[in-house]
Scaffold this active site. Sequence first.
Site, mmCIF file in Angstrom:
data_model
loop_
_atom_site.group_PDB
_atom_site.id
_atom_site.type_symbol
_atom_site.label_atom_id
_atom_site.label_comp_id
_atom_site.label_asym_id
_atom_site.label_seq_id
_atom_site.Cartn_x
_atom_site.Cartn_y
_atom_site.Cartn_z
ATOM 1 N N GLN A 93 -10.016 32.425 -94.154
ATOM 2 C CA GLN A 93 -9.879 33.813 -93.686
ATOM 3 C C GLN A 93 -10.130 33.888 -92.179
ATOM 4 O OE1 GLN A 93 -8.980 36.476 -95.762
ATOM 5 N NE2 GLN A 93 -8.802 37.583 -93.832
ATOM 6 N N ASP A 121 -0.819 30.137 -96.703
ATOM 7 C CA ASP A 121 -0.679 31.188 -95.690
ATOM 8 C C ASP A 121 0.531 30.922 -94.787
ATOM 9 O OD1 ASP A 121 -2.281 33.407 -95.630
ATOM 10 O OD2 ASP A 121 -3.952 32.453 -94.562
ATOM 11 N N LYS A 180 -8.398 39.196 -102.664
ATOM 12 C CA LYS A 180 -7.646 37.969 -102.974
ATOM 13 C C LYS A 180 -8.218 37.309 -104.225
ATOM 14 C CE LYS A 180 -6.221 37.462 -98.221
ATOM 15 N NZ LYS A 180 -6.480 36.948 -96.884
#
Length: 291
Positions: A98, A121, A54
Amino acid sequence: MTATIIDGKAFALGLRERVAGEVARFTAAIGRKPGLAVVLVGDDPASAVYVRSKHKATVAAGMESFEHRLPADTSQDVLLALVDRLNADASVDGILVQLPLPPQIDERAVITRIDPDKDVDGFHPVNAGRLASGLAGFVPCTPLGCLMLLKDQRADLAGLDAVVVGRSNIVGKPMAALLLKESCTVTIAHSKTHDLSSVVRRADIVVAAVGRPQMIKGDWIKPGALVIDVGINRTEDGLVGDVDFDSAASVAGAITPVPGGVGPMTIACLMHNTLVSAARAEGFALDEDAL
Ligand code: NDP
């Protein structure tokens, strides 16, 4: 084999280039880069690999990458305090924590603490509600990528029968909501579904997000169907999807391979969502056609 193999890797590369083009326009006009903050708690090796990819993709897109690595024994309060700081930081447009988090931390508490307008997200319940109600928000990256691949195959999905196998909050449910928005007739199947093979057999679009290696067989697939395989399963023979690729590819109209199908789309869509967040924050008009 009769199916078109959907090249998610190539599509993702193209999307990342288009995002980078819009990032350059944004940066020139606004005088700062869009910023993505990624928080990693602990040292789970798979999570570390995801965070590294990422970071690389963010920098490659011309955006600012803020990495926060916290030890595995970090308390929930410390993590929430970091989320609060990132929420308040105007140079941060997207916040990604995460998952999975260590056991002492409640994932729900962390996800709901993220400002929904920085939740790139798309996991915050406010964004799930926005998607369900047809309001602008953030759509989780994996189903967004699946939809882009489907629309690249067939621009108009209206009226098609779509079966989504799996009902997780991060893939199955948002995928179903996106397909409904496209005016598909949507069925969500799950572990309690009776006679799954018959349900899948009537689908013009099958999205498999189960986590069971090669569960969906070729003789479950309607001839000509579009098949999107989200599954990532590590087996002795390497990575395989939830669809039995060889048998399905001889019946489907188009199918994503594993690897090289849906997987690369997830990070590309994260870049897309971060750019969209920055543009909304600054009132900058994106060239939607370029994306
Ligand atoms: P979850 O484990 O959260 O959900 C799995 C779903 O599959 C559940 O709804 C479950 O039903 C359903 N299911 C389980 N067994 C069966 C069965 N025998 N028949 C029908 N349905 C069944 O998984 P995720 O949604 O997070 O992920 C799904 C897959 O996608 C995994 O392989 C994951 O690795 C992969 N993935 C890939 C991503 C990518 O970037 N390509 C990103 C995210 C996930 P029930 O609800 O009834 O238990």
